[in-house]
Design a protein around this motif. Structure first.
Motif, short mmCIF file in Angstrom:
data_model
loop_
_atom_site.label_atom_id
_atom_site.label_comp_id
_atom_site.label_asym_id
_atom_site.label_seq_id
_atom_site.Cartn_x
_atom_site.Cartn_y
_atom_site.Cartn_z
N MET A 279 0.82 -1.21 0.00
CA MET A 279 0.00 0.00 0.00
C MET A 279 0.86 1.27 0.00
O MET A 279 0.48 2.28 -0.58
N ILE A 280 2.02 1.20 0.64
CA ILE A 280 2.94 2.34 0.59
C ILE A 280 3.38 2.59 -0.85
O ILE A 280 3.45 3.74 -1.30
N VAL A 281 3.68 1.51 -1.57
CA VAL A 281 4.08 1.66 -2.98
C VAL A 281 2.94 2.26 -3.79
O VAL A 281 3.15 3.15 -4.62
N LEU A 282 1.70 1.80 -3.57
CA LEU A 282 0.56 2.34 -4.29
C LEU A 282 0.42 3.84 -4.03
O LEU A 282 0.17 4.63 -4.96
N GLU A 283 0.57 4.23 -2.78
CA GLU A 283 0.47 5.64 -2.43
C GLU A 283 1.58 6.44 -3.10
O GLU A 283 1.34 7.54 -3.63
N GLU A 284 2.79 5.91 -3.08
CA GLU A 284 3.92 6.61 -3.70
C GLU A 284 3.72 6.74 -5.20
O GLU A 284 4.04 7.78 -5.79
N GLU A 285 3.18 5.69 -5.84
CA GLU A 285 2.94 5.76 -7.28
C GLU A 285 1.89 6.82 -7.60
O GLU A 285 2.02 7.56 -8.58
N ALA A 286 0.83 6.88 -6.77
CA ALA A 286 -0.21 7.89 -7.00
C ALA A 286 0.35 9.30 -6.82
O ALA A 286 0.07 10.20 -7.63
N GLU A 288 3.44 10.20 -7.16
CA GLU A 288 4.38 10.46 -8.26
C GLU A 288 3.64 10.91 -9.51
O GLU A 288 4.05 11.85 -10.20
N ASP A 289 2.52 10.24 -9.82
CA ASP A 289 1.74 10.62 -11.01
C ASP A 289 1.18 12.02 -10.88
O ASP A 289 1.21 12.80 -11.84
N ILE A 290 0.68 12.36 -9.70
CA ILE A 290 0.11 13.69 -9.49
C ILE A 290 1.18 14.76 -9.68
O ILE A 290 0.97 15.78 -10.35
N LEU A 291 2.36 14.55 -9.07
CA LEU A 291 3.43 15.53 -9.16
C LEU A 291 3.96 15.65 -10.59
O LEU A 291 4.20 16.76 -11.09
N LEU A 293 2.41 14.97 -13.39
CA LEU A 293 1.43 15.60 -14.28
C LEU A 293 1.55 17.12 -14.23
O LEU A 293 1.21 17.81 -15.18
N ALA A 294 2.02 17.63 -13.09
CA ALA A 294 2.19 19.07 -12.94
C ALA A 294 3.62 19.51 -13.29
O ALA A 294 3.96 20.67 -13.12
N GLY A 295 4.45 18.57 -13.79
CA GLY A 295 5.81 18.92 -14.14
C GLY A 295 6.70 19.17 -12.94
O GLY A 295 7.59 20.01 -12.98
N VAL A 296 6.45 18.43 -11.85
CA VAL A 296 7.21 18.59 -10.62
C VAL A 296 7.92 17.27 -10.31
O VAL A 296 7.37 16.20 -10.54
N SER A 297 9.13 17.35 -9.78
CA SER A 297 9.87 16.14 -9.42
C SER A 297 9.08 15.30 -8.44
O SER A 297 8.42 15.82 -7.53
N ASP A 298 9.14 13.97 -8.62
CA ASP A 298 8.39 13.07 -7.74
C ASP A 298 8.96 13.01 -6.33
O ASP A 298 8.38 12.36 -5.46
N ARG A 368 -4.11 7.58 -15.46
CA ARG A 368 -4.54 6.72 -14.36
C ARG A 368 -4.87 5.31 -14.85
O ARG A 368 -4.53 4.31 -14.21
N ALA A 369 -5.53 5.21 -16.02
CA ALA A 369 -5.88 3.90 -16.56
C ALA A 369 -4.62 3.11 -16.94
O ALA A 369 -4.58 1.89 -16.78
N LEU A 370 -3.61 3.80 -17.44
CA LEU A 370 -2.35 3.12 -17.74
C LEU A 370 -1.67 2.62 -16.47
O LEU A 370 -1.11 1.52 -16.43
N ALA A 371 -1.72 3.43 -15.41
CA ALA A 371 -1.08 3.06 -14.15
C ALA A 371 -1.76 1.84 -13.52
O ALA A 371 -1.10 0.99 -12.92
N THR A 372 -3.09 1.76 -13.66
CA THR A 372 -3.82 0.64 -13.06
C THR A 372 -3.99 -0.53 -14.02
O THR A 372 -4.67 -1.50 -13.69
N LYS A 373 -3.39 -0.40 -15.23
CA LYS A 373 -3.44 -1.44 -16.26
C LYS A 373 -4.86 -1.68 -16.76
O LYS A 373 -5.18 -2.76 -17.29
N ASP A 374 -5.73 -0.70 -16.62
CA ASP A 374 -7.09 -0.81 -17.17
C ASP A 374 -7.12 -0.47 -18.66
O ASP A 374 -8.03 -0.89 -19.37
N LEU A 375 -6.14 0.31 -19.12
CA LEU A 375 -6.05 0.68 -20.54
C LEU A 375 -5.03 -0.23 -21.20
O LEU A 375 -3.83 -0.16 -20.92
N THR A 376 -5.49 -1.11 -22.07
CA THR A 376 -4.63 -2.11 -22.71
C THR A 376 -4.84 -2.07 -24.22
O THR A 376 -5.69 -1.35 -24.73
#
Length: 477
Positions: A279-286, A288-291, A293-298, A368-376
C-alpha cells in the motif's frame, strides 16, 4: 526573566492541573486539534530547550506523528529536536519519514544512536533506510545488526532497485503441507522468535518452494488434527523477486492479497511481502503521477528548501516556455488578420483555454488507466473512439454557446460561425490527444505522467490557434 517565567504552559495548581487534563481530553477527542495543539506545545518547549517537556509531549505520540512533526517544523527546529531528544527518533520514526528529511536526520544522528534505532526493525525497513546511503553510513548500520539480519539486508541490496527483492522482508513462518494444525500451533508457541507481524503460515515442499498458505484465523479456527494442506487459501500466488514494485502493488490491489511469498528464479522462497508495504508503494505511485502531471519532481515535498524546489521545477518550466513559444509562432503567422480584426485577439484565448482543459481531463483519465493497467491494447481503440466522440459532443455544445456569445458581444455572424467551428475542431483534437499522447509515451518506454501534460497543452494551443485564426483569415478577410 527567570526560567520559570519562560516555561510554556506549566500547570502549578490543582485548578490548573484540572484545566490541563480537560484540555488534553478535548485534544484526544479531536485528532486534528490534537495535532495543532501539540505542535504548538512542542515549538514552545523547543524555544526554551525544555527536554522534560519535549519527552512528555513526544512519548505518547505514534511514530508516524513524530515523523509528521519532523517534516512540518523548520530545519532549525528539526535540528533542535534531534539534539535535545535523539532517543525519540527510533527506527519506526525513520521509516515513516520522507526520503529527503530522512537523509538529513540520518546524517545528524550519532552512529551509536542510529544503530540503536534500526536494530529492532524488520529487514525490509532496514533496506529502505540504507539503500541510498553512502557506503560508510550504510556499513555503520549493517554492523549494528545481528549476523542473520545483516546477511538478509545485504542479500536484498543485491536485487534491482524498486523490485520485489528490495521490498520483501526475510522474516516469515513456514511449515510442511502435511503438518496438522496441532503441529503448527505447537511450533508457533515454542519458536524462539517470530516475525513481529505476519498473516499466513506458508506451506513449502522439501525444496523450500512455496505451494500454498494458511491464514492465522483459519489455523486457529480449525481442530488440531486437521492437515494444513486441507485449509489453504484460494488467493495464494507468488511474486518473482525481480518483479517491479509497482507491479507488486498492482497484484496486491487486484487480487486482494494480504501477504505473498517472494520466490527466486528456481521458485525457492526468499522472502515475503505484506500488504502494508504494497500500500505504501501504491500511495507513492499515485503521488508520483500527481506531481509529474504538474511537471514537478516526484521527490518534491513541502519540506524542501528554495534551492531544491527551484531545481525540481525549473526544467519543466523551461520546456513549457519552449512550447509556449511554438504556440506564439503560430499566432505570428496571422499578424495581419489580428491587426484587421481585433475581435480575434479577444476570442482567441477562449479557444486555447477550452482545448487545454478538455485535453487535461482526457489525459488524467488515460494516465490513471495506464497506471492501473485498465487501458490495454484490447480496449485502446474503444477508448480512443469514446474520447473522440466526447470531444465532438463537447465541441458542438460549446460551439453553440460561444456562437451565441459572439453574436451578443460583436454581432458578427460569420465570426460566430468561425469560432463555433474552431471550438468543435479543438475539443475533438483535445480529446484524442489526451489519450494518444500518454499511450504513445508509454509505448516508447517513457513515463506518460511526466511529459504528457506539456505535449497535450502544446497540441491544443497550436491546433486551437491555427484553426481559429486560419478559418478567420479564409472566411472574414
Amino acid at each position: 526573566m527567570t526560567e520559570d517565567q519562560t516555561r510554556p504552559e506549566t500547570p502549578e495548581t490543582e485548578e490548573e492541573t484540572a484545566q490541563q487534563a480537560e484540555i488534553d481530553h478535548e485534544i484526544d477527542e479531536d485528532s486534528h486539534r490534537m495535532d495543532e495543539r501539540r505542535f504548538g506545545r512542542v515549538q514552545a518547549a523547543l524555544a526554551v530547550e525544555d527536554v522534560d517537556r519535549l519527552n512528555e509531549y513526544l512519548d505518547p505520540m505514534h511514530s508516524a506523528d513524530i515523523a509528521d512533526l519532523l517534516e512540518q517544523v523548520s530545519g532549525a527546529e528539526r535540528q533542535q529536536i534531534l539534539a535535545l531528544v535523539p532517543a525519540q527518533i527510533d527506527g519506526e520514526v525513520l521509516s515513516e519519514l520522507d526520503e529527503g528529511i530522512r537523509e538529513e536526520v540520518i546524517e545528524t544522528l550519532a552512529p551509536e544512536a542510529l544503530a540503536e534505532a534500526v536494530r529492532d526493525l524488520d529487514t525490509d525497513d532496514v533496506v529502505d533506510l540504507v539503500e541510498f546511503l553512502e557506503e560508510d553510513r550504510q556499513k555503520g548500520i549493517l554492523d549494528a545488526l545481528d549476523a542473520t539480519d545483516r546477511v538478509a539486508v545485504q542479500m536484498a541490496l543485491t536485487y534491482p532497485e524498486y523490485s520485489a527483492g528490495r521490498l520483501m522482508q526475510r522474516e516469515f513462518v513456514v511449515a510442511p503441507a502435511d503438518w496438522t494444525v496441532g503441529h503448527a500451533i505447537d511450533f508457533l508457541r515454542t519458536a524462539e522468535e517470530l516475525p513481529e507481524q505476519f498473516y499466513h503460515v506458508i506451506l513449502v515442499d522439501p525444496a523450500m518452494r512455496p505451494i500454498a498458505y494458511v491464514t492465522l484465523g483459519r489455523l486457529l479456527a480449525s481442530k488440531r488434527d486437521v492437515v494444513l494442506g486441507d485449509i489453504t487459501e484460494e488467493t495464494f500466488r507468488t511474486i518473482a523477486v525481480d518483479l517491479p514494485e509497482k507491479d507488486v502493488a498492482y497484484a496486491f490491489n487486484q487480487y486482494h492479497l494480504i501477504s505473498a511469498p517472494v520466490v527466486d528464479d528456481s521458485g525457492r522462497l526468499v522472502g515475503v511481502i505484506t500488504i502494508d508495504d504494497a500500500m505504501i508503494v501504491l500511495e507513492e505511485e499515485a503521488e508520483e503521477d500527481i506531481l509529474r502531471l504538474a511537471g514537478v519532481s516526484d521527490e518534491s515535498s513541502i519540506s524542501d528548501g528554495v534551492v531544491d524546489t527551484v531545481k525540481s521545477r525549473l526544467p519543466w518550466l523551461v520546456v513549457n516556455l519552449v512550447t509556449a513559444i511554438v504556440a506564439s509562432m503560430v499566432i505570428s503567422l496571422f499578424e495581419e488578420s489580428l491587426a484587421q480584426l481585433v475581435a480575434l485577439a479577444v476570442l482567441m484565448p477562449i479557444i486555447a483555454s477550452m482545448g487545454g482543459n478538455a485535453g487535461t481531463q482526457s489525459l488524467t483519465v488515460a494516465v490513471r488507466a495506464l497506471a492501473t493497467k485498465d487501458l490495454t491494447r484490447s480496449n485502446l481503440m474503444r477508448v480512443i473512439r469514446r474520447e473522440g466522440a466526447v470531444g465532438l459532443v463537447h465541441g458542438v455544445a460549446f460551439a453553440v454557446i460561444m456562437g451565441a456569445i459572439e453574436l451578443v458581444w460583436f454581432g458578427n455572424l460569420a465570426l460566430a460561425g468561425v469560432i463555433a467551428l474552431a471550438m468543435v475542431i479543438n475539443l475533438f483534437v483535445a480529446g484524442l490527444s489526451g489519450i494518444l499522447v500518454p499511450v504513445t509515451l508509454e509505448r516508447l518506454k517513457l513515463d506518460p505522467a511526466l511529459a504528457s501534460g506539456t505535449f497535450v497543452t502544446t497540441v491544443t494551443d497550436v491546433v486551437g490557434f491555427f484553426a481559429f485564426l486560419g478559418l478567420a483569415t479564409l472566411v472574414l478577410l
